[in-house]
Design a protein around this motif. Sequence first.
Motif, PDB file in Angstrom:
ATOM      1  N   GLU A 118     -16.615  -2.846  -5.002  1.00 53.13           N
ATOM      2  CA  GLU A 118     -17.043  -2.611  -3.849  1.00 53.13           C
ATOM      3  C   GLU A 118     -15.803  -2.999  -2.914  1.00 53.13           C
ATOM      4  OE1 GLU A 118     -18.217  -7.424  -2.845  1.00 53.13           O
ATOM      5  OE2 GLU A 118     -19.741  -6.253  -3.771  1.00 53.13           O
ATOM      6  N   ARG A 119     -16.086  -2.691  -1.524  1.00 50.33           N
ATOM      7  CA  ARG A 119     -15.072  -2.546  -0.533  1.00 50.33           C
ATOM      8  C   ARG A 119     -15.143  -3.944   0.028  1.00 50.33           C
ATOM      9  NH1 ARG A 119     -14.458   3.105   1.872  1.00 50.33           N
ATOM     10  NH2 ARG A 119     -16.041   4.458   0.546  1.00 50.33           N
ATOM     11  N   ARG A 120     -13.843  -4.204   0.240  1.00 50.85           N
ATOM     12  CA  ARG A 120     -13.589  -5.482   0.998  1.00 50.85           C
ATOM     13  C   ARG A 120     -13.749  -5.329   2.537  1.00 50.85           C
ATOM     14  NH1 ARG A 120      -8.624  -8.227  -2.137  1.00 50.85           N
ATOM     15  NH2 ARG A 120     -10.103  -9.320  -3.725  1.00 50.85           N
ATOM     16  N   TYR A 121     -13.319  -4.111   3.022  1.00 50.11           N
ATOM     17  CA  TYR A 121     -12.998  -3.789   4.562  1.00 50.11           C
ATOM     18  C   TYR A 121     -14.176  -2.870   4.885  1.00 50.11           C
ATOM     19  CZ  TYR A 121      -9.017  -6.369   2.825  1.00 50.11           C
ATOM     20  OH  TYR A 121      -8.157  -7.271   2.459  1.00 50.11           O
ATOM     21  N   ALA A 122     -15.186  -2.498   4.498  1.00 48.54           N
ATOM     22  CA  ALA A 122     -16.265  -1.605   4.562  1.00 48.54           C
ATOM     23  C   ALA A 122     -16.615  -1.541   6.089  1.00 48.54           C
ATOM     24  CB  ALA A 122     -17.520  -1.769   3.710  1.00 48.54           C
ATOM     25  N   GLY A 123     -16.622  -2.609   6.776  1.00 49.67           N
ATOM     26  CA  GLY A 123     -16.771  -2.206   8.417  1.00 49.67           C
ATOM     27  C   GLY A 123     -15.725  -1.564   9.026  1.00 49.67           C
ATOM     28  N   TRP A 124     -14.698  -1.325   8.520  1.00 46.60           N
ATOM     29  CA  TRP A 124     -13.465  -0.931   9.367  1.00 46.60           C
ATOM     30  C   TRP A 124     -13.028   0.664   8.954  1.00 46.60           C
ATOM     31  CZ3 TRP A 124     -11.774  -6.145   8.291  1.00 46.60           C
ATOM     32  CH2 TRP A 124     -12.171  -7.175   9.124  1.00 46.60           C
ATOM     33  N   SER A 125     -12.925   1.561   9.947  1.00 40.87           N
ATOM     34  CA  SER A 125     -12.378   2.945   9.370  1.00 40.87           C
ATOM     35  C   SER A 125     -10.688   2.665   9.357  1.00 40.87           C
ATOM     36  CB  SER A 125     -12.687   4.025  10.160  1.00 40.87           C
ATOM     37  OG  SER A 125     -12.168   3.519  11.755  1.00 40.87           O
ATOM     38  N   MET A 126     -10.426   1.746   9.945  1.00 38.70           N
ATOM     39  CA  MET A 126      -9.008   1.039   9.932  1.00 38.70           C
ATOM     40  C   MET A 126      -8.841  -0.045  10.939  1.00 38.70           C
ATOM     41  SD  MET A 126      -6.049   1.229   8.514  1.00 38.70           S
ATOM     42  CE  MET A 126      -6.661   2.558   7.416  1.00 38.70           C
ATOM     43  N   GLY A 127      -9.007  -1.170  10.215  1.00 36.08           N
ATOM     44  CA  GLY A 127      -8.632  -2.568  11.053  1.00 36.08           C
ATOM     45  C   GLY A 127      -7.366  -2.523  11.347  1.00 36.08           C
ATOM     46  N   GLN A 128      -6.717  -3.337  12.392  1.00 34.23           N
ATOM     47  CA  GLN A 128      -5.340  -3.538  12.616  1.00 34.23           C
ATOM     48  C   GLN A 128      -4.964  -5.095  12.597  1.00 34.23           C
ATOM     49  OE1 GLN A 128      -4.095  -1.415  16.253  1.00 34.23           O
ATOM     50  NE2 GLN A 128      -1.979  -1.898  15.663  1.00 34.23           N
ATOM     51  N   VAL A 129      -4.164  -5.403  11.930  1.00 29.44           N
ATOM     52  CA  VAL A 129      -3.836  -6.831  11.960  1.00 29.44           C
ATOM     53  C   VAL A 129      -3.094  -7.142  13.303  1.00 29.44           C
ATOM     54  CG1 VAL A 129      -2.292  -8.469  10.658  1.00 29.44           C
ATOM     55  CG2 VAL A 129      -3.521  -6.692   9.430  1.00 29.44           C
ATOM     56  N   ASN A 130      -3.522  -8.219  13.885  1.00 28.08           N
ATOM     57  CA  ASN A 130      -3.017  -8.544  14.932  1.00 28.08           C
ATOM     58  C   ASN A 130      -2.046  -9.819  14.671  1.00 28.08           C
ATOM     59  OD1 ASN A 130      -2.205 -10.079  17.344  1.00 28.08           O
ATOM     60  ND2 ASN A 130      -4.478  -9.938  18.407  1.00 28.08           N
ATOM     61  N   LEU A 131      -0.889  -9.332  14.658  1.00 26.80           N
ATOM     62  CA  LEU A 131       0.050 -10.648  14.124  1.00 26.80           C
ATOM     63  C   LEU A 131       0.501 -11.871  15.143  1.00 26.80           C
ATOM     64  CD1 LEU A 131       2.836  -8.150  12.470  1.00 26.80           C
ATOM     65  CD2 LEU A 131       1.195  -9.538  11.343  1.00 26.80           C
ATOM     66  N   HIS A 132       0.032 -11.281  16.482  1.00 30.61           N
ATOM     67  CA  HIS A 132       0.114 -12.557  17.300  1.00 30.61           C
ATOM     68  C   HIS A 132      -0.871 -13.785  17.040  1.00 30.61           C
ATOM     69  CE1 HIS A 132       2.583 -10.006  19.823  1.00 30.61           C
ATOM     70  NE2 HIS A 132       1.527  -9.183  19.740  1.00 30.61           N
ATOM     71  N   ARG A 133      -1.652 -13.622  16.135  1.00 31.35           N
ATOM     72  CA  ARG A 133      -2.778 -14.444  15.735  1.00 31.35           C
ATOM     73  C   ARG A 133      -2.648 -14.940  14.214  1.00 31.35           C
ATOM     74  NH1 ARG A 133      -8.602 -12.071  17.069  1.00 31.35           N
ATOM     75  NH2 ARG A 133      -9.006 -13.896  18.293  1.00 31.35           N
ATOM     76  N   LEU A 134      -1.257 -14.702  13.815  1.00 34.09           N
ATOM     77  CA  LEU A 134      -0.803 -15.068  12.290  1.00 34.09           C
ATOM     78  C   LEU A 134      -0.197 -16.329  12.415  1.00 34.09           C
ATOM     79  CD1 LEU A 134      -0.559 -14.014   9.394  1.00 34.09           C
ATOM     80  CD2 LEU A 134       1.423 -13.066  10.072  1.00 34.09           C
ATOM     81  N   ASN A 135      -0.668 -17.240  11.564  1.00 36.16           N
ATOM     82  CA  ASN A 135       0.003 -18.420  11.384  1.00 36.16           C
ATOM     83  C   ASN A 135       1.316 -18.276  10.348  1.00 36.16           C
ATOM     84  OD1 ASN A 135       0.679 -21.183  10.701  1.00 36.16           O
ATOM     85  ND2 ASN A 135      -1.363 -21.966  10.351  1.00 36.16           N
ATOM     86  N   PRO A 136       2.316 -18.651  10.851  1.00 34.11           N
ATOM     87  CA  PRO A 136       3.546 -18.296   9.927  1.00 34.11           C
ATOM     88  C   PRO A 136       3.418 -19.136   8.765  1.00 34.11           C
ATOM     89  CG  PRO A 136       4.295 -18.812  12.422  1.00 34.11           C
ATOM     90  CD  PRO A 136       2.809 -19.233  12.355  1.00 34.11           C
ATOM     91  N   ALA A 137       2.812 -20.364   8.730  1.00 39.35           N
ATOM     92  CA  ALA A 137       2.661 -21.187   7.583  1.00 39.35           C
ATOM     93  C   ALA A 137       1.594 -20.256   6.506  1.00 39.35           C
ATOM     94  CB  ALA A 137       1.947 -22.643   7.797  1.00 39.35           C
ATOM     95  N   LEU A 138       0.819 -19.323   6.881  1.00 35.43           N
ATOM     96  CA  LEU A 138       0.139 -18.756   5.839  1.00 35.43           C
ATOM     97  C   LEU A 138       0.825 -17.615   4.969  1.00 35.43           C
ATOM     98  CD1 LEU A 138      -2.773 -18.034   5.006  1.00 35.43           C
ATOM     99  CD2 LEU A 138      -2.909 -16.391   6.786  1.00 35.43           C
ATOM    100  N   LEU A 139       2.016 -17.157   5.691  1.00 36.20           N
ATOM    101  CA  LEU A 139       3.015 -16.255   5.136  1.00 36.20           C
ATOM    102  C   LEU A 139       3.906 -17.175   4.118  1.00 36.20           C
ATOM    103  CD1 LEU A 139       4.467 -14.388   8.013  1.00 36.20           C
ATOM    104  CD2 LEU A 139       2.654 -13.502   6.250  1.00 36.20           C
ATOM    105  N   LEU A 140       3.926 -18.422   4.163  1.00 33.98           N
ATOM    106  CA  LEU A 140       4.621 -19.234   3.197  1.00 33.98           C
ATOM    107  C   LEU A 140       3.677 -19.458   1.721  1.00 33.98           C
ATOM    108  CD1 LEU A 140       6.940 -21.813   5.051  1.00 33.98           C
ATOM    109  CD2 LEU A 140       7.556 -20.077   3.646  1.00 33.98           C
TER     110      LEU A 140
END
Length: 140
Positions: A84-106
């Motif tokens: 099954e699709r994880r992103y079925a609701g988006w023809s192309m969702g765009q990641v908003n990096l301004h909402r990205l917690n840098p700790a999540l990248l670690l």
Amino acid sequence: MLVRLVYASRARRDLSAHDLQDIVRRSREHNTHEGITGLLCHTDGVFIQVLEGSREAVNVRYKRIVMDERHDQCTLIAYDEIGERRYAGWSMGQVNLHRLNPALLLKYGETQRLDPFRMTGHGLTTLFDELVAAGAIECH
């Protein structure tokens, strides 16, 4: 049969905000017609994209991306058959990096900088799942 493909590439030139909006707009138009869903992230001259859909549609789209003069070092990170699709609701969702917690990248990478060339496909997909859950994906 559905597949999920994750790739990363480097932009051959600097892209303006208008260029990026145009890429997302065109992706949404083509993807809707071709039954492809997914996410797109652009940061520091790097594209990361997740494509989901039929094997044929995703393979054809990825071949176009590899041949696109805007991309350099196009690298296949993951390719999986999915139930099954994880992103079925988006023809192309765009990641908003301004909402990205840098700790999540670690949590998934070596540093607080998003570097898909040094991450696993599973790590990138799981990172995107957390971004979806946190509301850091824009879709129009």
